[in-house]
Write an enzyme that holds these catalytic residues in place. Sequence first.
Site: not given
Length: 591
Positions: A64, A242, A124, A61, A188
């Site tokens: 981001d 996000e 992230s 997988w 983020d």
Amino acid sequence: MAISNVISVLLLLLVLINLSNQNIKGIDAFHQIYEELQSESVESVNHLHRPSFHFQPPKHWINDPNGPVYYKGLYHLFYQYNTKGAVWGNIIWAHSVSKDLVNWEALEPALSPSKWFDIGGTWSGSITIVPGKGPIILYTGVNQNETQLQNYAIPEDPSDPYLRKWIKPDDNPIAIPDYTMNGSAFRDPTTAWFSKDGHWRTVVGSKRKRRGIAYIYRSRDFKHWVKAKHPVHSKQSTGMWECPDFFPVSLTDFRNGLDLDYVGPNTKHVLKVSLDITRYEYYTLGKYDLKKDRYIPDGNTPDGWEGLRFDYGNFYASKTFFDYKKNRRILWGWANESDTVEDDILKGWAGLQVIPRTVLLDSSKKQLVFWPVEEIESLRGNYVRMNNHDIKMGQRIEVKGITPAQADVEVTFYVGSLEKAEIFDPSFTWKPLELCNIKGSNVRGGVGPFGLITLATPDLEEYTPVFFRVFNDTKTHKPKVLMCSDARPSSLKQDTGLLAKDRMYKPSFAGFVDVDMADGRISLRSLIDHSVVESFGALGKTVITSRVYPVKAVKENAHLYVFNNGTQTVTIESLNAWNMDRPLQMNDGAL
């Protein structure tokens, strides 16, 4: 009324059961958590729908893009990666490098959960090159209480162009949510910029109830950060923001990008946010007031759900960076799979990064334009062309001589007169998707639909059309151009599962294209790579990415056509198409 209430309760129970069955819980609700699947090992990789020239790890997988940066002659891309399976979970910061944005070498992972401030996840973030210190990562860590914290990491050896090893200092975290904030929605951090007042600044996404929020944090030394008194911007009813991105664009130079700390009178700022609720993004153009640390959108386009997008399709968690090598701003974005979770596990991989794109302000100064980086053209192989070919109503012309499942196609259409254009219904002004669902590629129109039919069988049992339809907007007295990429007829596969994870997602995607068509022309470019179709309308004014999984139209059995289903004859003024070769290297190495 009683019956209505009973139905409402039953619907609510069904939703709760569905969420329970999917094991979605707590702060992880923005990702679907399959605890029994996230560490299921991959025995082999199925290549049937696997892209050939898009960025992917060899298996598992990916989501981001994180911390893209150009440093000491190398492009770096970090990304969220599951080390153990093909669904979300076990997330680390994987790391790859490239000299040309085409061929990529995988290195050792940069970050993984290991300390109290990120033991629950290394999520992230971004990279900033700090003078005298080198690259510094800002990222979101999750502690054992599932509170989201902002942390930093530094390279063990800043002189190493590969930045192979990273250190997470013990004085982390550098920012924690205060009592006014939602500790499970605080993540983020953006690339930081240095301002003339002597402070570094970064933006962090959040929410309060249903209000999306972008906070600014300031620091003089890149270690001690203080939240500004007010959010830099927020918007009611947009939910969690996000992966925010915040950067300047030039009002006078439409060929080059700007670094984050550029200061000048002829600029606008862009604020992009990724909406957790919808899995879409939107952006606004506006003015940033440094003294007040406030961003004010121009108001020319909606600030919310109906706003402008970097990409109107399967595209999320995007991140830009400034490329010092070529003086340009480059965009990365994640295109998730649209097939079932079971299919992802069986094929052994999930997710990809779109082809990196340049970002510029359009000369109209009303929107951004995006275009694949020029380096991708190095993969072009066998070439065919077509010029000045009329397509009458109901016709489709096959493009032969290339590999349709792995191709780059550029076409310019000439439509001539717009007299036959259908009258535009103003109720669809901010609803291109709804209009595309009604006016599909098979619905006859006046001027259009016309465009490309990609990944098709000869009898059109399966196909993914990318097309335009031109309307007459009687309110503005200008053409209204709709662009669609429609995956509904893309696959014969039938899924009967009750849960979303057990059904293939085959949506149509759409956006309007802001062109006046005064010369009667409009262009379309599509990058086709087995299960992904990236399309750029009018030189990148509108971009749509689709993920599709044909059963029959695969590999050498896929076909490519140009079509017209409008009563107005359309001319292929020029068509150029190429095979796309595989990169010489795609993340061979440490992973």
